[in-house]
Design a protein around this motif. Sequence first.
Motif, PDB file in Angstrom:
ATOM      1  N   ASP A   1      -4.954 -11.284   4.217  1.00  0.00           N
ATOM      2  CA  ASP A   1      -4.404 -12.571   3.804  1.00  0.00           C
ATOM      3  C   ASP A   1      -5.404 -13.342   3.034  1.00  0.00           C
ATOM      4  OD1 ASP A   1      -2.693 -14.884   4.018  1.00  0.00           O
ATOM      5  OD2 ASP A   1      -2.587 -14.985   6.210  1.00  0.00           O
ATOM      6  N   ALA A   2      -4.744 -14.797   2.438  1.00  0.00           N
ATOM      7  CA  ALA A   2      -5.617 -15.288   1.615  1.00  0.00           C
ATOM      8  C   ALA A   2      -6.908 -15.516   1.783  1.00  0.00           C
ATOM      9  CB  ALA A   2      -4.853 -16.978   1.394  1.00  0.00           C
ATOM     10  N   PRO A   3      -7.850 -15.774   0.760  1.00  0.00           N
ATOM     11  CA  PRO A   3      -7.807 -15.912  -0.344  1.00  0.00           C
ATOM     12  C   PRO A   3      -7.614 -14.389  -1.231  1.00  0.00           C
ATOM     13  CG  PRO A   3     -10.048 -16.205  -0.028  1.00  0.00           C
ATOM     14  CD  PRO A   3      -9.265 -16.075   1.303  1.00  0.00           C
ATOM     15  N   LEU A   4      -8.088 -13.265  -0.452  1.00  0.00           N
ATOM     16  CA  LEU A   4      -8.266 -12.239  -1.398  1.00  0.00           C
ATOM     17  C   LEU A   4      -6.855 -11.394  -1.751  1.00  0.00           C
ATOM     18  CD1 LEU A   4     -11.283 -10.801   0.498  1.00  0.00           C
ATOM     19  CD2 LEU A   4     -11.174 -11.901  -1.780  1.00  0.00           C
ATOM     20  N   PHE A   5      -5.882 -11.506  -0.496  1.00  0.00           N
ATOM     21  CA  PHE A   5      -4.658 -10.493  -0.692  1.00  0.00           C
ATOM     22  C   PHE A   5      -4.954  -9.042  -1.261  1.00  0.00           C
ATOM     23  CE2 PHE A   5      -3.025 -14.986  -0.804  1.00  0.00           C
ATOM     24  CZ  PHE A   5      -2.227 -15.122   0.388  1.00  0.00           C
ATOM     25  N   ASP A   6      -6.152  -8.594  -0.699  1.00  0.00           N
ATOM     26  CA  ASP A   6      -6.498  -7.245  -1.138  1.00  0.00           C
ATOM     27  C   ASP A   6      -5.291  -6.026  -0.436  1.00  0.00           C
ATOM     28  OD1 ASP A   6      -8.146  -5.201  -2.273  1.00  0.00           O
ATOM     29  OD2 ASP A   6      -8.889  -4.786  -0.488  1.00  0.00           O
ATOM     30  N   THR A   7      -5.031  -5.218  -0.967  1.00  0.00           N
ATOM     31  CA  THR A   7      -3.968  -4.439  -0.746  1.00  0.00           C
ATOM     32  C   THR A   7      -4.300  -2.963  -0.844  1.00  0.00           C
ATOM     33  OG1 THR A   7      -2.013  -5.917  -0.988  1.00  0.00           O
ATOM     34  CG2 THR A   7      -1.735  -3.492  -1.044  1.00  0.00           C
ATOM     35  N   LYS A   8      -4.122  -1.947   0.160  1.00  0.00           N
ATOM     36  CA  LYS A   8      -4.577  -0.690  -0.007  1.00  0.00           C
ATOM     37  C   LYS A   8      -3.734   0.097   0.712  1.00  0.00           C
ATOM     38  CE  LYS A   8      -9.548  -0.536  -1.131  1.00  0.00           C
ATOM     39  NZ  LYS A   8      -9.483  -1.926  -1.721  1.00  0.00           N
ATOM     40  N   MET A   9      -3.593   1.409   0.488  1.00  0.00           N
ATOM     41  CA  MET A   9      -2.552   2.357   0.990  1.00  0.00           C
ATOM     42  C   MET A   9      -2.883   3.781   1.173  1.00  0.00           C
ATOM     43  SD  MET A   9       0.438   2.686  -2.010  1.00  0.00           S
ATOM     44  CE  MET A   9       0.508   0.765  -2.086  1.00  0.00           C
ATOM     45  N   ASN A  10      -2.393   4.544   2.096  1.00  0.00           N
ATOM     46  CA  ASN A  10      -2.766   5.906   2.265  1.00  0.00           C
ATOM     47  C   ASN A  10      -1.309   6.487   2.812  1.00  0.00           C
ATOM     48  OD1 ASN A  10      -3.991   8.342   2.578  1.00  0.00           O
ATOM     49  ND2 ASN A  10      -5.744   7.636   3.723  1.00  0.00           N
ATOM     50  N   SER A  11      -1.338   7.944   2.697  1.00  0.00           N
ATOM     51  CA  SER A  11       0.062   8.620   3.047  1.00  0.00           C
ATOM     52  C   SER A  11      -0.400  10.065   3.463  1.00  0.00           C
ATOM     53  CB  SER A  11       1.011   8.688   1.674  1.00  0.00           C
ATOM     54  OG  SER A  11       0.220   9.545   0.757  1.00  0.00           O
ATOM     55  N   GLY A  12       0.767  10.365   4.167  1.00  0.00           N
ATOM     56  CA  GLY A  12       0.871  11.861   4.480  1.00  0.00           C
ATOM     57  C   GLY A  12       2.149  12.469   4.651  1.00  0.00           C
ATOM     58  N   TYR A  13       2.436  13.723   4.586  1.00  0.00           N
ATOM     59  CA  TYR A  13       3.775  14.298   4.657  1.00  0.00           C
ATOM     60  C   TYR A  13       4.146  14.835   5.953  1.00  0.00           C
ATOM     61  CZ  TYR A  13       7.660  16.398   2.108  1.00  0.00           C
ATOM     62  OH  TYR A  13       9.152  16.734   1.564  1.00  0.00           O
ATOM     63  N   MET A  14       5.306  14.687   6.296  1.00  0.00           N
ATOM     64  CA  MET A  14       5.972  15.362   7.611  1.00  0.00           C
ATOM     65  C   MET A  14       7.189  16.115   7.281  1.00  0.00           C
ATOM     66  SD  MET A  14       6.736  13.348  11.360  1.00  0.00           S
ATOM     67  CE  MET A  14       7.942  12.322  10.494  1.00  0.00           C
ATOM     68  N   TYR A  15       7.214  17.284   7.986  1.00  0.00           N
ATOM     69  CA  TYR A  15       8.378  18.031   7.769  1.00  0.00           C
ATOM     70  C   TYR A  15       9.256  18.056   9.166  1.00  0.00           C
ATOM     71  CZ  TYR A  15       7.204  20.798   3.653  1.00  0.00           C
ATOM     72  OH  TYR A  15       6.762  21.131   2.626  1.00  0.00           O
ATOM     73  N   VAL A  16      10.628  17.712   9.223  1.00  0.00           N
ATOM     74  CA  VAL A  16      11.251  18.255  10.478  1.00  0.00           C
ATOM     75  C   VAL A  16      11.729  19.392  10.378  1.00  0.00           C
ATOM     76  CG1 VAL A  16      13.106  17.151  11.881  1.00  0.00           C
ATOM     77  CG2 VAL A  16      11.653  15.608  10.736  1.00  0.00           C
ATOM     78  N   VAL A  17      11.460  20.021  11.174  1.00  0.00           N
ATOM     79  CA  VAL A  17      11.935  21.713  11.257  1.00  0.00           C
ATOM     80  C   VAL A  17      12.941  22.124  12.097  1.00  0.00           C
ATOM     81  CG1 VAL A  17       9.460  22.228  10.373  1.00  0.00           C
ATOM     82  CG2 VAL A  17      10.021  22.636  12.885  1.00  0.00           C
ATOM     83  N   ASP A  18      13.661  23.159  11.373  1.00  0.00           N
ATOM     84  CA  ASP A  18      14.742  23.827  12.152  1.00  0.00           C
ATOM     85  C   ASP A  18      14.024  25.254  12.591  1.00  0.00           C
ATOM     86  OD1 ASP A  18      16.656  22.147  12.017  1.00  0.00           O
ATOM     87  OD2 ASP A  18      17.344  22.866   9.881  1.00  0.00           O
TER      88      ASP A  18
END
Length: 285
Positions: A118-135
């Motif tokens: 939140d204020a006053p910085l409003f710093d934003t970071k992100m991270n991700s990963g991959y997922m398979y839905v398999v048959d």
Amino acid sequence: MVGESTGYAVLVLLIFFFSIEIEGVKDIAVSIPMAARILDTVTLHCNYDLEGEPLYTVKWYKGQNEFYRFIPKELPNTQIFPLPGINVDLSESTPNEIVLRDVQPEVTGRYTCEVSSDAPLFDTKMNSGYMYVVDIPIEDPVLAVEKDLLDIGEVILANCTAPPSFPATNISWYLNGKRITNNYLKQTEVTNEILTSIRKRFVTTSVLKFEVGDSTFEEGKAVLSCVASLFNIYRGEKKEIIEEAKPKPRPSSVLGPRGESSDCSRIHVPIARVLIFTLFFWKYR
């Protein structure tokens, strides 16, 4: 003089302030299942350290599309943006994890967690990963061996085929429990006319050519295994026994059992003594 000293003090404070590393969000980490079956329930985790700053928002994306938002200052503090195949269970979800029910094939993709302070910085970071839905394949692989009776120097020729799946399965070969390298691997797409599915499936075929050596057989036999696997969700295995056409004689079969050899020595020694005694007797009678 007072004005100059005040200005100098302000300058020092500004230099000190900007020399401090200010970071509102630190160590953001996601935990996303690598694979899930159709209709499974999965949980996506997002852990973060705000370093004492208040949380402004947590957002989840599939690809470039946002589907979940948490803003603690708003009411309601959660928002869902519909995406095909994604069913968020709000009753079980929290700012650090979201629960997806009855996942569908469309759920396969990259998931990103974005956290902002939140204020006053409003710093934003992100991270991700991959997922398979398999048959997963509905059956074990099929293993065919050209000959199950071989001599040293001949070649084991075998074919292993895994049933349709998405994504394609991996096939591994084992001989007497030890992994060996296959020479040829092929993945064939199965058309939708054969399988009613909204996405492609693949049949995996592996052909093995392996020369029989001195260490191939154990007591005249060798166990050939074909293992089909898909992440940590599916594992199917088939085995075939290959026999040595001309087994080498074992030392025990040539010399005979140790106990039997000992008995023979005990029998023949007295007979020899009797013969010597008889010859001696007839010579000097």
